[in-house]
Design an enzyme around this catalytic site. Sequence first.
Site, mmCIF file in Angstrom:
data_model
loop_
_atom_site.group_PDB
_atom_site.id
_atom_site.type_symbol
_atom_site.label_atom_id
_atom_site.label_comp_id
_atom_site.label_asym_id
_atom_site.label_seq_id
_atom_site.Cartn_x
_atom_site.Cartn_y
_atom_site.Cartn_z
ATOM 1 N N ILE A 1 59.947 88.758 51.393
ATOM 2 C CA ILE A 1 59.965 87.304 52.100
ATOM 3 C C ILE A 1 59.987 86.107 51.454
ATOM 4 C CG2 ILE A 1 57.313 86.974 52.382
ATOM 5 C CD1 ILE A 1 58.151 86.119 55.259
ATOM 6 N N ASP B 1 52.727 96.699 46.504
ATOM 7 C CA ASP B 1 53.554 96.940 45.356
ATOM 8 C C ASP B 1 54.345 98.372 45.901
ATOM 9 O OD1 ASP B 1 54.882 98.308 43.076
ATOM 10 O OD2 ASP B 1 53.218 97.883 41.903
ATOM 11 N N LEU B 2 55.722 98.203 46.058
ATOM 12 C CA LEU B 2 56.677 99.223 46.610
ATOM 13 C C LEU B 2 56.781 100.519 45.658
ATOM 14 C CD1 LEU B 2 59.301 97.159 48.461
ATOM 15 C CD2 LEU B 2 57.605 98.789 49.639
ATOM 16 N N SER C 1 73.751 97.705 51.052
ATOM 17 C CA SER C 1 74.599 96.656 50.150
ATOM 18 C C SER C 1 75.945 97.067 50.300
ATOM 19 C CB SER C 1 73.922 96.426 48.979
ATOM 20 O OG SER C 1 74.904 96.195 48.232
ATOM 21 N N GLU D 1 77.465 96.973 47.615
ATOM 22 C CA GLU D 1 77.718 97.659 46.313
ATOM 23 C C GLU D 1 77.782 99.230 46.462
ATOM 24 O OE1 GLU D 1 77.537 96.439 42.971
ATOM 25 O OE2 GLU D 1 78.584 94.739 44.122
ATOM 26 N N TYR E 1 71.655 100.279 40.576
ATOM 27 C CA TYR E 1 71.243 99.588 41.808
ATOM 28 C C TYR E 1 71.892 100.176 43.151
ATOM 29 C CZ TYR E 1 71.387 96.055 45.243
ATOM 30 O OH TYR E 1 71.359 95.222 46.593
HETATM 31 O O1 G4F Z 1 76.485 87.527 41.700
HETATM 32 P P1 G4F Z 1 76.243 89.011 41.286
HETATM 33 O O2 G4F Z 1 75.297 89.086 40.312
HETATM 34 O O3 G4F Z 1 76.463 89.857 42.532
HETATM 35 P P2 G4F Z 1 76.591 91.332 42.771
HETATM 36 O O4 G4F Z 1 76.653 92.258 41.355
HETATM 37 O O5 G4F Z 1 77.927 91.499 43.400
HETATM 38 O O6 G4F Z 1 75.540 91.802 43.659
HETATM 39 C C1 G4F Z 1 74.959 90.880 44.726
HETATM 40 O O7 G4F Z 1 75.611 91.464 45.853
HETATM 41 C C2 G4F Z 1 75.323 92.894 46.434
HETATM 42 C C3 G4F Z 1 76.183 92.680 47.809
HETATM 43 O O8 G4F Z 1 77.529 93.113 47.658
HETATM 44 C C4 G4F Z 1 73.827 92.798 46.495
HETATM 45 F F1 G4F Z 1 73.631 94.025 46.883
HETATM 46 C C5 G4F Z 1 73.280 92.589 45.297
HETATM 47 O O9 G4F Z 1 71.777 93.041 45.429
HETATM 48 C C6 G4F Z 1 73.428 91.274 44.684
HETATM 49 O O10 G4F Z 1 72.738 90.248 45.787
HETATM 50 O O11 G4F Z 1 77.880 89.133 40.488
HETATM 51 C C7 G4F Z 1 78.998 89.033 41.177
HETATM 52 C C8 G4F Z 1 80.478 89.194 40.402
HETATM 53 C C9 G4F Z 1 80.091 90.561 39.551
HETATM 54 O O12 G4F Z 1 81.398 91.275 39.544
HETATM 55 C C10 G4F Z 1 79.901 90.101 38.100
HETATM 56 O O13 G4F Z 1 80.345 90.996 36.963
HETATM 57 O O14 G4F Z 1 80.214 88.345 39.479
HETATM 58 C C11 G4F Z 1 80.293 88.843 38.154
HETATM 59 N N1 G4F Z 1 80.014 87.827 37.111
HETATM 60 C C12 G4F Z 1 80.542 87.038 36.057
HETATM 61 N N2 G4F Z 1 79.807 86.632 35.032
HETATM 62 C C13 G4F Z 1 78.515 87.701 36.529
HETATM 63 C C14 G4F Z 1 78.515 86.554 35.698
HETATM 64 N N3 G4F Z 1 77.556 87.908 37.544
HETATM 65 C C15 G4F Z 1 76.355 87.339 37.344
HETATM 66 N N4 G4F Z 1 75.288 87.785 37.773
HETATM 67 N N5 G4F Z 1 76.292 86.666 35.982
HETATM 68 C C16 G4F Z 1 77.536 86.114 35.604
HETATM 69 O O15 G4F Z 1 77.402 85.367 34.519
#
Ligand code: G4F
Length: 324
Positions: free
Chosen positions: A10, A51-52, A122, A124, A146
């Site tokens: 939450i 704690d899951l 997700s 993902e 994940y």
């Molecule tokens: O914002 P992200 O970390 O999200 P990601 O990996 O898509 O996952 C999120 O969305 C999922 C739903 O599809 C959820 F299940 C999950 O829990 C989470 O909320 O990264 C998005 C994209 C990736 O391809 C990553 O490689 O952005 C790219 N990226 C490039 N530079 C980066 C960065 N991601 C992050 N976190 N940080 C960077 O500096």
Amino acid sequence: MTGTALVTGITGQDGTYLAELLLDKGYRVHGLAPVGGGGHVTDRTTLHYADLGDGSNLGTLLDQIAPDEVYHLAAQSHVRLSFDLPVYTADITGLGTLRLLEAIRLYQERSGRRVRFYQASSSEMFGKAVETPQTETTRFHPRSPYACAKVFAYWQTVNYREAYGMFASNGILFNHESPRRGESFVTRKITLAAARIKLGLQEKLRLGNLDARRDWGFAGDYVDAMWRMLQHSEADDFVIATGQTHSVREFLDEVFATLDLDWHDYVEIDEALFRPAEVDVLRGDSAKARRVLGWEPRVDFRELARLMTEHDLKLARAEAMAAG
Ligand code: G4F
């Protein structure tokens, strides 16, 4: 239906939006938060700690709360981090879901009551996607610890539905963002940095893969889909997405242009931020949710980038003021 809802996770982005939506609809809202976890929670919700990774107090909590609906949002949800913490991620995100499902099954047996269960699945899970756009029938090909944990949790949810007749639904949500998004996810990392750069509080922004494409929607729209799934006559699985895909580069274009800046002057590529295996492109088809649940997204990509940037500009202004 209104009644009593329990929301795990939450204190996270989705948890806060969902709690607000449920309170507005007249629910009594209980939340599970991780021990020591902080975050934005309204004082109209009752907070419990669990704690899951342990799960031993879940049964007692269910007896106390007597929920009609359980929204399971808690997870180790950071994809990049899951490569560093694969076992922890499998435990919390995968087994944590199973611990909760089993606790609910036993609670239903004890109490004779029915609980409706929502699992935060997700996009993902589609990973190295075998088709585009992805639908409820697209085969999974997870590309991170994940995503593997989420696939496990997805199938446990389906199995509890089929084996025990539980009302258990999977929302397969594509990326969804907001001003409340955690600061390590790429959209929020960009809007915060761009706003701070604009005000001279930061010089550079280090990012990984700019070519990745995601189907980005607004979290406030997506929690409404969760609620709709649990009001439906039967449990089922639904893709929730905008149907549009954009690259990280396009998100940079949008945000920096709003601030009259050119991101090429500030962004540095950091190899350490690349993932051992990447999900290159995601785009969802939410036709089923639109047809069956009457759900549709209201905020598009440009509007999302704008509202996040404006929010973070206010934060940066406050920071600049405080710094004198
Ligand atoms: O914002 P992200 O970390 O999200 P990601 O990996 O898509 O996952 C999120 O969305 C999922 C739903 O599809 C959820 F299940 C999950 O829990 C989470 O909320 O990264 C998005 C994209 C990736 O391809 C990553 O490689 O952005 C790219 N990226 C490039 N530079 C980066 C960065 N991601 C992050 N976190 N940080 C960077 O500096």
